[in-house]
Design a protein around this motif. Structure first.
Motif, short mmCIF file in Angstrom:
data_model
loop_
_atom_site.label_atom_id
_atom_site.label_comp_id
_atom_site.label_asym_id
_atom_site.label_seq_id
_atom_site.Cartn_x
_atom_site.Cartn_y
_atom_site.Cartn_z
N ALA B 33 -14.98 -8.76 -60.07
CA ALA B 33 -16.63 -8.49 -61.54
C ALA B 33 -16.60 -6.88 -60.89
O ALA B 33 -16.56 -6.66 -62.14
CB ALA B 33 -17.86 -9.10 -61.22
N CYS B 35 -14.05 -4.75 -60.59
CA CYS B 35 -13.50 -4.08 -62.02
C CYS B 35 -13.45 -4.43 -63.10
O CYS B 35 -12.76 -3.90 -63.65
CB CYS B 35 -11.72 -4.63 -61.21
N GLY B 36 -14.52 -4.99 -63.31
CA GLY B 36 -14.75 -5.79 -64.87
C GLY B 36 -13.71 -6.84 -65.46
O GLY B 36 -13.74 -6.90 -66.63
N ASP B 37 -12.94 -7.56 -64.53
CA ASP B 37 -12.58 -8.40 -65.21
C ASP B 37 -12.52 -9.62 -64.15
O ASP B 37 -12.49 -9.51 -62.86
CB ASP B 37 -11.18 -8.30 -65.68
N ILE B 38 -12.95 -11.03 -65.21
CA ILE B 38 -12.86 -11.93 -64.51
C ILE B 38 -12.08 -13.60 -64.92
O ILE B 38 -12.68 -13.50 -65.62
CB ILE B 38 -13.77 -12.78 -63.83
N PHE B 58 -14.62 -13.02 -67.77
CA PHE B 58 -15.19 -12.40 -67.61
C PHE B 58 -14.61 -10.87 -68.01
O PHE B 58 -14.19 -10.72 -67.47
CB PHE B 58 -16.36 -12.42 -67.13
N GLY B 59 -14.72 -10.32 -69.05
CA GLY B 59 -14.24 -9.05 -69.42
C GLY B 59 -13.85 -8.52 -70.61
O GLY B 59 -15.22 -8.78 -71.73
#
Lengths: 395, 128
Positions: B33, B35-38, B58-59
């Motif tokens: 999370a 880095c902003g992407d899962i 999530f991204g």
């Protein structure tokens, strides 16, 4: 419904500004430096615009230098103050962590050249503290540069008090007022400002033009060499139409400011109240000491770019401090600086209302944002971990 | 020019195979999370065929679209084909991604490999 809610990015050109500009893009195309009639008409228009702009911020015309915009004005003010400071053996600068990159990157450049910069914290509410500024000042401080209003979270800095402190210590004070001019009352004398940067397209003027205010007696260096335009401080043929549009747009913005501020503050607070009802969300920055048009939120468990794209599908144009919208891995430095952790800062949304915003639009934004946030949460593994108790909610 | 291709926007707006598989045979999770992407992938595997696949992401738009496209590319395919799936194939199937978004397709590839690793760790006899 179509709603442009990104007025901190840019604004619609005012009709009056466009009308003021058109003659200088068509029949009155003379160069203000030329001595014949059409040139002198352009010169007159530029000087009249300078007077108008000066009057709008309580300055005198000779203190206004037109530039290509806010970034250029910031660069020139800071680099000029630094170079003059260095000559006097002063190489310390005070700023803060939530400045615009036009300021931060200029300061980074100066740090590489041996300057020392103190970055004051902006704290949780996004506002610097005057006592911390006072404590940071040194005998070798040559410049304090603190923005008037923040571009992401809209917080207003105690510019007047900061200016008074700087004045009493004989230190130059520059403020990046790009988000403030035309939106909140700005007066360079009341605000104790020595240098101030502004950008026309943030107050319904044209893009590519702005100005730098420099108090009489404060020396300004030129960084663009060439002709003697702008009293030798900024070479290059004047953007005549742009400068005329700037003056008309600013005059109009200042005239409408009391009514607009009143209306927008009520709409802003309505929007804040509505968005705060979305579970696990939080407003960024002080709820009251902020621009009348700015609403900035973080929503836990989602990512900002996907939120923006889906809002765009529903007719709402907004922005985010998410990393994915900036092309870098880090989310907004402003959100991090006010204590939002990375995971939460990625889920940010900035809505900046225009003067023509309505209650109906605000209610539409609240409803659509709520729907999109819960949709994105419905398949977010981060959200699943939060609701299942595997991770703890932050907001 | 738009930020994303029509294909990306289609998979972003109408993501395929969204959700969770209870009792999945393999689960993979990659990214973080910070880095902003899962991405999380769930696989159902029968007789070396991926009979079902679901994802949660999530991204950003391209992360969601990459997950969706990756699930489409492996659904109903033999495990060996899923193992050979590259991020390039995902990006190409989406009619391309902006350069700075290519990492989203890498995450999709990794999420699938991660889920297959999980499957093999539960069924070591299947590993060839």
């Amino acid at each position: 419904m179509k709603i442009y809610a990104d007025n901190a990015a840019t604004t619609k050109l005012s009709k009056k500004a466009l009308e003021a500009m058109l003659p200088f893009l068509t029949e009155n195309y003379g160069n203000p430096s030329s001595l014949y009639t059409s040139g002198q008409l352009a010169r007159e228009a530029v000087e009249k615009a300078r007077e108008t702009v000066a009057r709008c911020i309580g300055a005198s015309p000779r203190e206004i230098y037109f530039t290509s915009g806010g970034s250029e004005a910031d660069n020139q003010a800071i680099l000029s103050a630094a170079e003059l400071g260095k000559k006097a053996g002063k190489t310390h600068i005070v700023s803060d962590t939530i400045e615009h990159h036009a300021v931060l990157h200029t300061l980074k450049k100066l740090e590489k050249q041996g300057f020392e910069v103190t970055y004051l914290p902006a704290h949780e509410n996004g506002i610097v503290r005057v006592e911390e500024l006072e404590a940071a000042l040194r005998d070798d401080t040559c410049l304090v540069t603190i923005m008037y209003a923040n571009n992401e979270i809209g917080t207003l800095q105690p510019v007047r008090e900061i200016g008074a402190v700087c004045r009493s210590r004989g230190i130059l004070f520059h403020t990046d007022a790009v988000q403030a001019v035309g939106h909140v009352p700005v007066d360079v004398n009341l605000d104790n400002v020595d240098m101030l940067s502004a950008s026309a397209h943030k107050f319904h003027g044209p893009k590519g033009v702005g100005f730098l205010y420099v108090r009489k007696g404060v020396k300004l260096l030129s960084f663009i060499e060439g002709g003697a335009q702008e009293r030798g401080k900024r070479a290059g043929t004047e953007n005549v139409a742009g400068i005329c549009g700037t003056a008309v747009a600013l005059e109009e913005a200042v005239e409408n400011m009391p009514a607009n501020a009143l209306k927008l503050t009520a709409l802003r607070d309505r929007l804040i109240k509505g968005l705060a009802e979305i579970p696990h969300s939080a407003l960024n920055g002080d709820p009251l000491k902020r621009l009348p048009s700015n609403v900035s939120f973080c929503f836990e468990g989602i990512e900002g770019e996907s939120l923006l794209l889906l809002l765009d599908d529903r007719g709402i144009e907004a922005s985010s401090g998410s990393a994915c919208t900036s092309g870098s891995l880090d989310p907004s430095h402003v959100l991090l600086a006010i204590g939002r952790v990375h995971d939460v800062a990625h889920g940010s949304l900035r809505l900046t209302l225009g003067d023509d915003a309505t209650e109906e639009q605000v209610d539409y934004i609240i409803k659509q944002t709520g729907e999109v946030v819960s949709y994105l949460r419905s398949f977010s593994p981060v959200w699943r971990n939060l609701v299942s108790g595997k991770a703890e909610f932050i907001l | 020019m738009a930020l994303y291709s029509e294909k990306v926007m289609d998979h972003f707006r109408n993501p395929r195979n969204v959700g969770v598989i209870e009792n999945a045979d393999g689960i993979g999770e990659v990214g973080n999370a910070k880095c902003g992407d899962i991405m999380k992938m769930y696989l159902k595997i029968e007789n070396d065929i991926i009979t079902d696949v679901k994802f949660e992401t999530f991204g950003c738009g391209s992360a969601i679209a990459s997950s969706s496209m990756a699930t489409e590319l492996i659904k109903g395919k033999p495990v060996s084909e899923a193992l050979a799936l590259t991020n390039k194939a995902v990006a190409e199937a989406l009619d391309g991604l902006p350069d700075y978004k290519m990492h989203c397709s890498v995450l999709a590839e990794e999420a699938i490999k991660n889920a297959l690793d999980d499957y093999y760790s539960k069924h070591p006899e299947k590993k060839v």
